[in-house]
Design an enzyme around this catalytic site. Structure first.
Site, PDB file in Angstrom:
ATOM      1  N   ASP A  47       0.850  -1.195   0.000  1.00  0.00           N
ATOM      2  CA  ASP A  47       0.000   0.000   0.000  1.00  0.00           C
ATOM      3  C   ASP A  47       0.882   1.239   0.000  1.00  0.00           C
ATOM      4  O   ASP A  47       2.057   1.175   0.330  1.00  0.00           O
ATOM      5  CB  ASP A  47      -0.863   0.026   1.286  1.00  0.00           C
ATOM      6  CG  ASP A  47       0.012  -0.105   2.549  1.00  0.00           C
ATOM      7  OD1 ASP A  47       0.315  -1.246   2.932  1.00  0.00           O
ATOM      8  OD2 ASP A  47       0.437   0.933   3.096  1.00  0.00           O
TER       9      ASP A  47
ATOM     10  N   ASP B 198       1.294   4.293   2.245  1.00  0.00           N
ATOM     11  CA  ASP B 198       0.876   4.695   3.585  1.00  0.00           C
ATOM     12  C   ASP B 198       0.044   5.990   3.459  1.00  0.00           C
ATOM     13  O   ASP B 198      -0.128   6.520   2.355  1.00  0.00           O
ATOM     14  CB  ASP B 198       2.120   4.860   4.480  1.00  0.00           C
ATOM     15  CG  ASP B 198       1.776   4.830   5.945  1.00  0.00           C
ATOM     16  OD1 ASP B 198       1.019   3.950   6.367  1.00  0.00           O
ATOM     17  OD2 ASP B 198       2.255   5.722   6.686  1.00  0.00           O
TER      18      ASP B 198
HETATM   19  N1  LIG Z   1       1.229   1.195   5.768  1.00  0.00           N
HETATM   20  C1  LIG Z   1       1.742   0.322   6.618  1.00  0.00           C
HETATM   21  N2  LIG Z   1       2.155   0.720   7.857  1.00  0.00           N
HETATM   22  C2  LIG Z   1       2.692  -0.178   8.710  1.00  0.00           C
HETATM   23  N3  LIG Z   1       2.840  -1.474   8.449  1.00  0.00           N
HETATM   24  C3  LIG Z   1       2.443  -1.902   7.246  1.00  0.00           C
HETATM   25  N4  LIG Z   1       2.480  -3.133   6.711  1.00  0.00           N
HETATM   26  C4  LIG Z   1       1.964  -3.051   5.465  1.00  0.00           C
HETATM   27  N5  LIG Z   1       1.586  -1.777   5.194  1.00  0.00           N
HETATM   28  C5  LIG Z   1       1.882  -1.043   6.289  1.00  0.00           C
END
Ligand SMILES: Nc1ncnc2[nH]cnc12
Ligand SMILES: CSC[C@H]1O[C@H](OP(=O)(O)O)[C@H](O)[C@@H]1O
Length: 280
Positions: free
Chosen positions: A202, A204
């Site tokens: 993703d 963040d």
């Molecule tokens: N955005 C994210 N923040 C923390 N851990 C994750 N693991 C996968 N995506 C994450």
């Protein structure tokens, strides 16, 4: 190998044996599975336990590394789901992490302590040889791979606020997860060359109007499962027949500060797997 979110077994392992190994540091995430791929011996441990029972802050990182060391593991590759803090590290791609910022708290971050004080270097927390092999393997498996990236380990279990996410970008962080620390620092104390291959699941929460949700992470993880499996297969084929020595094999050589007469015998005996080589 330590498997993260979505990687709960190494399906390609042959002649497998599941072993429950006790550790003086408490209960590891579960039994270790040992087997071979293309003639190479692997030991595998899913970080969150079978069925993803253990949250990132509840993982017994010390016990996990201690039991892998007891199995005779010489090199440690961790696989993790990670969020991206950079436009060009798109979901679906892999990152061979080479630096860490640790924002976790309240986790046991050392095998050493009162009665046996040790300070290892963590300037370069990842083994370049192992990391480059992991990146080569992911590339050979067909993944888009970024070589190098700074991983911020957050405490979790909630994802970051938008302000935190944007601050981490300003700090020069590339990817984010909840488990790379204290795992990487403990691997160094255990004299295990360590590499972290992250699968970007993703972006963040730094992008306007977007934020990370776990269903999105799981969806990308599932789409990437076959690629992760092929990566491990390629890795087994890329490993040289003879393991080359690494300076990390001797990380503890000059690390112990405590005078021999002042050392805690009970702690030394708990460290039989981690530091037994030193005959303290
Ligand atoms: N955005 C994210 N923040 C923390 N851990 C994750 N693991 C996968 N995506 C994450
Ligand atoms: C499922 S999203 C958050 C979860 O995924 C990552 O786990 P791992 O590093 O073990 O792959 C992240 O660190 C969180 O624990």
């Amino acid at each position: 190998m330590i498997g993260g979110s979505g990687v709960y077994d190494l399906a390609l392992l042959e002649d497998t044996q599941r072993i429950e190994i006790a550790s003086p540091f408490g209960a590891p995430s579960g039994p270790v599975t040992i087997g071979t791929i293309a003639g190479v011996r692997f030991a595998f441990l899913p970080r969150h336990g079978e069925g993803h029972r253990i949250p990132p802050e509840g993982v017994n990182y010390r016990a996990n590394i201690d039991v892998l060391k007891r199995c005779g593991v010489t090199d440690l590759i961790a696989i993790s789901a990670i969020g991206s803090l950079r436009e060009e590290f798109a979901p679906g791609s892999f990152v061979a992490v080479d630096q860490f910022i640790d924002r976790t708290s309240g986790r046991d971050g050392s095998f050493f302590g009162e009665g046996l004080v040790a300070h290892v270097s963590l300037a370069d927390p990842v083994c370049p040889r192992l990391s480059s092999l992991a990146a080569d393997a992911a590339q050979a498996a067909g993944a888009k791979v970024h070589r190098g990236g700074c991983y911020l380990a957050m405490q979790g279990p909630q994802f970051s606020t938008r302000a935190e996410s944007r601050m981490y970008r300003q700090w020069g962080v590339d990817v984010i997860g909840m488990t790379g620390m204290p795992e990487a620092r403990l691997a160094r104390e255990a004299e295990l060359p360590y590499a972290l291959l992250g699968m970007v699941t993703d972006y963040d929460s730094w992008r306007d109007g977007e934020h990370v949700e776990v269903d999105q992470v799981v969806q990308v993880m599932h789409a990437n499962a076959a690629l992760a499996r092929r990566t491990v297969n390629e890795l087994a084929r890329l490993l040289p027949p003879e393991r080359a020595g690494s300076p990390i094999d001797h990380a503890l050589d000059n690390a112990i500060m405590t005078a021999p007469a002042k050392r805690d015998r009970a702690l030394i005996s708990r460290l039989d797997a981690i530091a037994g080589r030193l005959a303290l």
